[in-house]
Write an enzyme that holds these catalytic residues in place. Structure first.
Site, PDB file in Angstrom:
ATOM      1  CG  ASP A  33      -2.112   0.801   1.189  1.00 19.22           C
ATOM      2  OD1 ASP A  33      -2.379   1.321   0.087  1.00 19.22           O
ATOM      3  OD2 ASP A  33      -2.804   0.938   2.221  1.00 19.22           O
ATOM      4  CB  THR A 122       1.531 -12.889   3.028  1.00 23.72           C
ATOM      5  OG1 THR A 122       2.065 -11.966   2.075  1.00 23.72           O
ATOM      6  CG2 THR A 122       0.593 -13.849   2.345  1.00 23.72           C
TER       7      THR A 122
END
Ligand code: AR6
Length: 317
Positions: A33, A122
Protein backbone atom coordinates in the site's frame (compact mmCIF):
# COMPACT_ATOMS: atom_id res chain seq x y z
CA UNK A 1 -5.56 -17.51 -18.56
CA UNK A 2 -1.82 -17.61 -18.03
CA UNK A 3 -0.57 -17.47 -14.46
CA UNK A 4 3.01 -16.42 -13.85
CA UNK A 5 5.15 -15.72 -10.81
CA UNK A 6 7.75 -13.01 -10.43
CA UNK A 7 9.96 -11.92 -7.62
CA UNK A 8 10.08 -8.14 -7.39
CA UNK A 9 8.31 -4.88 -6.71
CA UNK A 10 4.71 -4.72 -7.82
CA UNK A 11 4.87 -0.97 -8.47
CA UNK A 12 7.18 -1.62 -11.45
CA UNK A 13 4.74 -3.89 -13.27
CA UNK A 14 3.64 -2.87 -16.72
CA UNK A 15 0.16 -4.32 -16.60
CA UNK A 16 -3.35 -2.96 -17.03
CA UNK A 17 -4.21 -3.30 -13.35
CA UNK A 18 -2.09 -3.57 -10.22
CA UNK A 19 -3.81 -4.91 -7.12
CA UNK A 20 -3.12 -3.14 -3.85
CA UNK A 21 -3.20 -4.88 -0.46
CA UNK A 22 -5.01 -1.83 0.86
CA UNK A 23 -6.05 -0.61 4.24
CA UNK A 24 -9.76 -0.63 4.91
CA UNK A 25 -9.62 3.16 5.39
CA UNK A 26 -8.34 3.49 1.79
CA UNK A 27 -6.02 6.14 3.16
CA UNK A 28 -2.77 4.28 2.56
CA UNK A 29 -0.41 2.49 4.93
CA UNK A 30 2.76 0.40 4.82
CA UNK A 31 3.92 -2.53 2.69
CA UNK A 32 2.47 -2.75 -0.82
CA UNK A 33 0.00 0.00 0.00
CA UNK A 34 2.75 2.44 1.01
CA UNK A 35 4.82 1.59 -2.08
CA UNK A 36 1.88 2.08 -4.45
CA UNK A 37 0.92 5.47 -3.04
CA UNK A 38 4.54 6.62 -2.95
CA UNK A 39 5.27 5.73 -6.55
CA UNK A 40 1.81 6.42 -7.92
CA UNK A 41 1.64 9.93 -6.50
CA UNK A 42 -1.25 11.92 -4.98
CA UNK A 43 -3.83 11.20 -7.70
CA UNK A 44 -4.48 7.75 -6.22
CA UNK A 45 -5.08 9.06 -2.72
CA UNK A 46 -7.40 11.76 -3.92
CA UNK A 47 -9.59 9.18 -5.72
CA UNK A 48 -9.46 6.98 -2.64
CA UNK A 49 -10.70 9.90 -0.54
CA UNK A 50 -13.63 10.44 -2.88
CA UNK A 51 -14.54 6.74 -2.80
CA UNK A 52 -14.36 6.78 0.96
CA UNK A 53 -16.64 9.79 1.30
CA UNK A 54 -19.12 8.74 -1.36
CA UNK A 55 -19.38 4.98 -0.87
CA UNK A 56 -17.38 3.61 2.02
CA UNK A 57 -18.00 5.77 5.05
CA UNK A 58 -17.04 2.86 7.29
CA UNK A 59 -14.15 1.80 5.11
CA UNK A 60 -13.88 -0.90 2.44
CA UNK A 61 -14.78 -4.28 4.02
CA UNK A 62 -12.33 -7.19 3.88
CA UNK A 63 -12.80 -9.31 0.77
CA UNK A 64 -14.05 -6.42 -1.40
CA UNK A 65 -12.29 -4.47 -4.16
CA UNK A 66 -12.55 -1.03 -5.81
CA UNK A 67 -10.53 0.69 -8.51
CA UNK A 68 -8.81 4.04 -8.94
CA UNK A 69 -6.39 5.55 -11.40
CA UNK A 70 -2.82 4.24 -11.19
CA UNK A 71 -1.45 7.79 -11.18
CA UNK A 72 2.19 7.73 -12.18
CA UNK A 73 2.58 3.95 -11.99
CA UNK A 74 3.24 2.17 -15.29
CA UNK A 75 -0.18 0.47 -14.91
CA UNK A 76 -3.54 1.96 -15.93
CA UNK A 77 -5.52 1.20 -12.79
CA UNK A 78 -5.02 0.23 -9.19
CA UNK A 79 -7.54 -2.23 -7.78
CA UNK A 80 -7.63 -1.86 -4.02
CA UNK A 81 -8.61 -4.90 -2.02
CA UNK A 82 -8.64 -5.36 1.73
CA UNK A 83 -7.29 -8.66 3.01
CA UNK A 84 -8.61 -10.32 6.16
CA UNK A 85 -6.42 -10.37 9.28
CA UNK A 86 -5.21 -13.94 9.82
CA UNK A 87 -6.91 -15.68 12.73
CA UNK A 88 -6.24 -19.00 14.40
CA UNK A 89 -9.74 -19.09 15.92
CA UNK A 90 -11.72 -18.47 12.80
CA UNK A 91 -11.30 -19.70 9.24
CA UNK A 92 -11.26 -16.57 7.08
CA UNK A 93 -10.04 -18.31 3.92
CA UNK A 94 -13.23 -17.43 2.10
CA UNK A 95 -12.58 -13.72 2.66
CA UNK A 96 -9.05 -14.06 1.33
CA UNK A 97 -10.34 -15.96 -1.70
CA UNK A 98 -12.90 -13.21 -2.17
CA UNK A 99 -10.11 -10.58 -2.43
CA UNK A 100 -8.76 -12.37 -5.51
CA UNK A 101 -12.17 -13.00 -7.05
CA UNK A 102 -13.47 -9.47 -6.50
CA UNK A 103 -10.24 -7.89 -7.71
CA UNK A 104 -10.34 -9.90 -10.92
CA UNK A 105 -14.00 -9.02 -11.44
CA UNK A 106 -13.28 -5.32 -10.96
CA UNK A 107 -10.27 -5.52 -13.29
CA UNK A 108 -12.29 -7.37 -15.90
CA UNK A 109 -15.06 -4.75 -15.62
CA UNK A 110 -12.49 -2.05 -16.44
CA UNK A 111 -11.41 -3.99 -19.53
CA UNK A 112 -8.06 -5.06 -18.08
CA UNK A 113 -6.47 -8.14 -19.63
CA UNK A 114 -3.32 -8.20 -17.48
CA UNK A 115 -3.36 -8.01 -13.69
CA UNK A 116 -0.57 -8.11 -11.08
CA UNK A 117 -1.34 -9.34 -7.57
CA UNK A 118 0.71 -9.12 -4.40
CA UNK A 119 0.45 -11.83 -1.73
CA UNK A 120 -2.54 -10.23 0.01
CA UNK A 121 -2.65 -10.52 3.83
CA UNK A 122 0.81 -12.07 4.13
CA UNK A 123 2.57 -8.98 5.51
CA UNK A 124 1.07 -6.78 8.21
CA UNK A 125 -2.02 -9.01 8.38
CA UNK A 126 -0.02 -12.09 9.32
CA UNK A 127 -1.37 -14.82 7.05
CA UNK A 128 1.09 -17.76 6.72
CA UNK A 129 2.40 -17.51 3.21
CA UNK A 130 2.07 -21.21 2.25
CA UNK A 131 -1.61 -21.20 3.03
CA UNK A 132 -2.19 -17.78 1.48
CA UNK A 133 -0.42 -18.96 -1.69
CA UNK A 134 -2.61 -22.06 -1.97
CA UNK A 135 -5.77 -19.98 -1.59
CA UNK A 136 -4.57 -17.35 -4.06
CA UNK A 137 -3.57 -19.83 -6.77
CA UNK A 138 -6.61 -22.08 -6.44
CA UNK A 139 -9.04 -19.17 -6.42
CA UNK A 140 -7.58 -17.49 -9.48
CA UNK A 141 -7.32 -20.75 -11.40
CA UNK A 142 -10.95 -21.58 -10.73
CA UNK A 143 -12.19 -18.34 -12.28
CA UNK A 144 -13.38 -17.93 -15.77
CA UNK A 145 -12.48 -14.40 -16.80
CA UNK A 146 -11.47 -12.31 -19.79
CA UNK A 147 -8.24 -11.42 -17.99
CA UNK A 148 -5.55 -13.30 -19.94
CA UNK A 149 -2.42 -12.60 -17.90
CA UNK A 150 -2.33 -12.92 -14.12
CA UNK A 151 1.00 -12.30 -12.39
CA UNK A 152 1.77 -12.79 -8.77
CA UNK A 153 4.53 -10.40 -7.83
CA UNK A 154 6.26 -11.67 -4.71
CA UNK A 155 8.57 -9.51 -2.70
CA UNK A 156 10.57 -12.16 -0.90
CA UNK A 157 12.20 -15.42 -1.84
CA UNK A 158 10.02 -17.27 0.68
CA UNK A 159 6.83 -15.91 -0.81
CA UNK A 160 8.02 -16.82 -4.30
CA UNK A 161 8.84 -20.37 -3.19
CA UNK A 162 5.42 -20.74 -1.54
CA UNK A 163 3.60 -19.62 -4.69
CA UNK A 164 5.75 -21.87 -6.83
CA UNK A 165 4.84 -24.84 -4.66
CA UNK A 166 1.14 -23.96 -4.72
CA UNK A 167 1.17 -23.59 -8.50
CA UNK A 168 2.89 -26.93 -8.92
CA UNK A 169 0.56 -28.85 -6.63
CA UNK A 170 -2.50 -27.31 -8.28
CA UNK A 171 -1.46 -29.37 -11.31
CA UNK A 172 -2.61 -28.80 -14.86
CA UNK A 173 -5.48 -26.41 -15.60
CA UNK A 174 -8.82 -27.48 -17.07
CA UNK A 175 -7.63 -26.36 -20.51
CA UNK A 176 -4.36 -28.26 -20.24
CA UNK A 177 -6.13 -31.45 -19.15
CA UNK A 178 -8.72 -31.15 -21.90
CA UNK A 179 -6.04 -30.56 -24.56
CA UNK A 180 -4.15 -33.63 -23.37
CA UNK A 181 -7.32 -35.75 -23.60
CA UNK A 182 -8.08 -34.35 -27.03
CA UNK A 183 -4.57 -35.28 -28.23
CA UNK A 184 -5.13 -39.02 -27.63
CA UNK A 185 -5.98 -41.30 -30.57
CA UNK A 186 -9.64 -42.10 -31.21
CA UNK A 187 -8.87 -45.86 -31.25
CA UNK A 188 -7.80 -45.75 -27.61
CA UNK A 189 -10.93 -43.90 -26.57
CA UNK A 190 -13.05 -46.37 -28.53
CA UNK A 191 -11.33 -49.24 -26.76
CA UNK A 192 -11.95 -47.70 -23.37
CA UNK A 193 -15.64 -47.07 -24.00
CA UNK A 194 -16.14 -50.55 -25.44
CA UNK A 195 -14.54 -52.10 -22.37
CA UNK A 196 -16.58 -49.99 -19.99
CA UNK A 197 -19.79 -50.67 -21.94
CA UNK A 198 -19.14 -54.39 -21.76
CA UNK A 199 -18.52 -54.61 -18.01
CA UNK A 200 -20.52 -57.37 -16.35
CA UNK A 201 -21.44 -57.59 -12.66
CA UNK A 202 -18.78 -60.28 -12.32
CA UNK A 203 -16.12 -57.89 -13.70
CA UNK A 204 -17.03 -55.42 -11.00
CA UNK A 205 -16.66 -57.86 -8.16
CA UNK A 206 -13.83 -57.13 -5.77
CA UNK A 207 -12.16 -59.95 -3.91
CA UNK A 208 -9.90 -59.48 -0.94
CA UNK A 209 -6.54 -61.16 -0.56
CA UNK A 210 -4.15 -61.23 2.35
CA UNK A 211 -4.76 -62.55 5.83
CA UNK A 212 -2.08 -65.30 5.54
CA UNK A 213 0.30 -65.91 8.39
CA UNK A 214 3.77 -64.57 7.62
CA UNK A 215 7.09 -66.18 8.52
CA UNK A 216 7.85 -63.41 11.01
CA UNK A 217 4.70 -64.25 12.94
CA UNK A 218 2.68 -61.37 11.51
CA UNK A 219 -0.34 -61.52 9.26
CA UNK A 220 -0.34 -60.24 5.70
CA UNK A 221 -2.47 -57.13 5.43
CA UNK A 222 -5.65 -57.48 3.35
CA UNK A 223 -5.61 -56.01 -0.17
CA UNK A 224 -8.29 -55.67 -2.83
CA UNK A 225 -8.09 -57.77 -6.00
CA UNK A 226 -9.87 -56.30 -9.00
CA UNK A 227 -11.08 -58.17 -12.04
CA UNK A 228 -8.94 -58.21 -15.21
CA UNK A 229 -11.28 -55.82 -17.02
CA UNK A 230 -10.92 -53.21 -14.29
CA UNK A 231 -7.15 -53.50 -14.39
CA UNK A 232 -7.11 -53.05 -18.17
CA UNK A 233 -9.38 -50.01 -17.84
CA UNK A 234 -7.09 -48.45 -15.26
CA UNK A 235 -4.12 -49.03 -17.56
CA UNK A 236 -6.01 -47.29 -20.37
CA UNK A 237 -6.87 -44.35 -18.13
CA UNK A 238 -3.15 -43.78 -17.67
CA UNK A 239 -2.49 -44.15 -21.38
CA UNK A 240 -5.21 -41.65 -22.25
CA UNK A 241 -3.83 -39.06 -19.78
CA UNK A 242 -7.02 -39.25 -17.73
CA UNK A 243 -4.85 -39.89 -14.66
CA UNK A 244 -3.15 -36.55 -14.06
CA UNK A 245 -0.38 -35.45 -11.73
CA UNK A 246 -1.75 -33.03 -9.17
CA UNK A 247 -2.37 -32.60 -5.47
CA UNK A 248 -5.34 -34.96 -5.25
CA UNK A 249 -5.14 -35.40 -1.45
CA UNK A 250 -6.01 -31.73 -0.97
CA UNK A 251 -8.33 -31.52 -3.94
CA UNK A 252 -10.59 -34.33 -2.82
CA UNK A 253 -10.94 -32.87 0.67
CA UNK A 254 -12.36 -29.66 -0.76
CA UNK A 255 -14.21 -30.90 -3.85
CA UNK A 256 -17.98 -31.50 -3.66
CA UNK A 257 -17.47 -34.01 -6.49
CA UNK A 258 -15.80 -36.44 -4.12
CA UNK A 259 -16.61 -39.23 -3.49
CA UNK A 260 -19.44 -40.19 -5.83
CA UNK A 261 -19.10 -37.72 -8.68
CA UNK A 262 -22.54 -36.27 -8.09
CA UNK A 263 -22.89 -33.18 -10.33
CA UNK A 264 -19.96 -34.32 -12.46
CA UNK A 265 -22.34 -34.06 -15.43
CA UNK A 266 -22.29 -30.27 -15.04
CA UNK A 267 -18.56 -30.00 -14.32
CA UNK A 268 -15.71 -29.61 -16.84
CA UNK A 269 -14.40 -32.91 -18.21
CA UNK A 270 -11.11 -32.09 -16.47
CA UNK A 271 -12.87 -32.81 -13.20
CA UNK A 272 -13.67 -36.34 -14.38
CA UNK A 273 -9.91 -36.77 -14.78
CA UNK A 274 -9.25 -35.35 -11.31
CA UNK A 275 -11.85 -37.60 -9.70
CA UNK A 276 -10.53 -40.68 -11.54
CA UNK A 277 -7.03 -39.78 -10.37
CA UNK A 278 -8.19 -39.50 -6.78
CA UNK A 279 -9.50 -43.07 -6.83
CA UNK A 280 -6.72 -44.65 -8.83
CA UNK A 281 -3.83 -42.85 -7.12
CA UNK A 282 -5.62 -43.00 -3.77
CA UNK A 283 -5.40 -46.77 -3.79
CA UNK A 284 -3.37 -48.19 -0.96
CA UNK A 285 -2.27 -51.71 -0.36
CA UNK A 286 -4.97 -52.36 2.19
CA UNK A 287 -7.65 -49.87 1.18
CA UNK A 288 -10.33 -50.26 -1.43
CA UNK A 289 -10.56 -46.83 -3.05
CA UNK A 290 -11.47 -48.28 -6.44
CA UNK A 291 -14.00 -50.58 -4.82
CA UNK A 292 -15.58 -47.47 -3.31
CA UNK A 293 -15.69 -45.89 -6.79
CA UNK A 294 -17.30 -48.99 -8.26
CA UNK A 295 -19.87 -49.46 -5.53
CA UNK A 296 -20.63 -45.78 -4.93
CA UNK A 297 -21.27 -44.89 -8.57
CA UNK A 298 -18.20 -42.69 -9.10
CA UNK A 299 -16.84 -44.99 -11.80
CA UNK A 300 -20.09 -44.68 -13.75
CA UNK A 301 -20.18 -40.88 -13.31
CA UNK A 302 -16.58 -40.55 -14.53
CA UNK A 303 -17.17 -42.61 -17.65
CA UNK A 304 -20.50 -40.92 -18.40
CA UNK A 305 -18.75 -37.53 -18.34
CA UNK A 306 -15.81 -38.75 -20.47
CA UNK A 307 -18.19 -40.31 -22.96
CA UNK A 308 -20.25 -37.15 -23.30
CA UNK A 309 -17.09 -35.09 -23.80
CA UNK A 310 -15.96 -37.60 -26.41
CA UNK A 311 -19.27 -37.48 -28.30
CA UNK A 312 -19.76 -33.73 -28.09
CA UNK A 313 -16.26 -32.30 -28.24
CA UNK A 314 -13.64 -34.83 -29.28
CA UNK A 315 -15.63 -36.26 -32.16
CA UNK A 316 -16.47 -32.80 -33.47
CA UNK A 317 -12.91 -31.48 -33.37
N1 AR6 B 1 5.76 -5.32 -4.14
C1 AR6 B 1 5.31 -6.58 -3.97
N2 AR6 B 1 5.10 -7.13 -2.75
C2 AR6 B 1 5.37 -6.38 -1.66
C3 AR6 B 1 5.84 -5.05 -1.76
C4 AR6 B 1 6.04 -4.51 -3.08
N3 AR6 B 1 6.46 -3.28 -3.29
N4 AR6 B 1 6.00 -4.57 -0.50
C5 AR6 B 1 5.66 -5.56 0.35
N5 AR6 B 1 5.28 -6.65 -0.34
P1 AR6 B 1 1.41 -6.06 3.14
P2 AR6 B 1 -1.20 -7.11 4.01
C6 AR6 B 1 4.80 -7.97 0.14
O1 AR6 B 1 1.78 -5.78 4.55
O2 AR6 B 1 -0.59 -8.17 4.81
C7 AR6 B 1 -0.64 -2.09 5.09
O3 AR6 B 1 -0.16 -1.19 6.05
C8 AR6 B 1 5.06 -8.32 1.57
O4 AR6 B 1 6.35 -8.89 1.72
O5 AR6 B 1 1.70 -5.00 2.14
O6 AR6 B 1 -2.38 -7.44 3.15
C9 AR6 B 1 -1.99 -1.68 4.50
O7 AR6 B 1 -2.23 -0.29 4.61
C10 AR6 B 1 3.96 -9.30 1.86
O8 AR6 B 1 4.33 -10.62 1.45
O9 AR6 B 1 -0.18 -6.37 3.01
C11 AR6 B 1 -2.98 -2.50 5.27
O10 AR6 B 1 -3.38 -1.85 6.45
C12 AR6 B 1 2.82 -8.89 0.96
O11 AR6 B 1 3.39 -7.96 0.04
C13 AR6 B 1 -2.20 -3.72 5.64
O12 AR6 B 1 -0.84 -3.35 5.69
C14 AR6 B 1 1.66 -8.22 1.67
O13 AR6 B 1 2.12 -7.40 2.73
C15 AR6 B 1 -2.34 -4.82 4.60
O14 AR6 B 1 -1.60 -5.94 5.00
Amino acid sequence: MRISLLQGDITEQQVDAVVNAADSSLMGGGGVDGAIHRRGGPAILSECRRLRVLHYGKGLPAGKAVSTTAGELPARWVVHTVGPVFSLDEDRSELLASCYRESLRVAEGLGATSVAFPAVSTGALGWPVDDAARIAINTVRAMSTRVRDVRFVLFTEDAYAAFEKALKSAGPTDDEITSALAAQPAELWARLFALVGGLTPADLEVRWGGGQALADGGVQAPFPIYGDAINVIIGLLYELDVIVVFDWPNWHLASPLFPYGRDLADAPVADAARLATTFVRGERFSEGAIQQAIEGGALQAIFDRLRRWFDEEYAGR
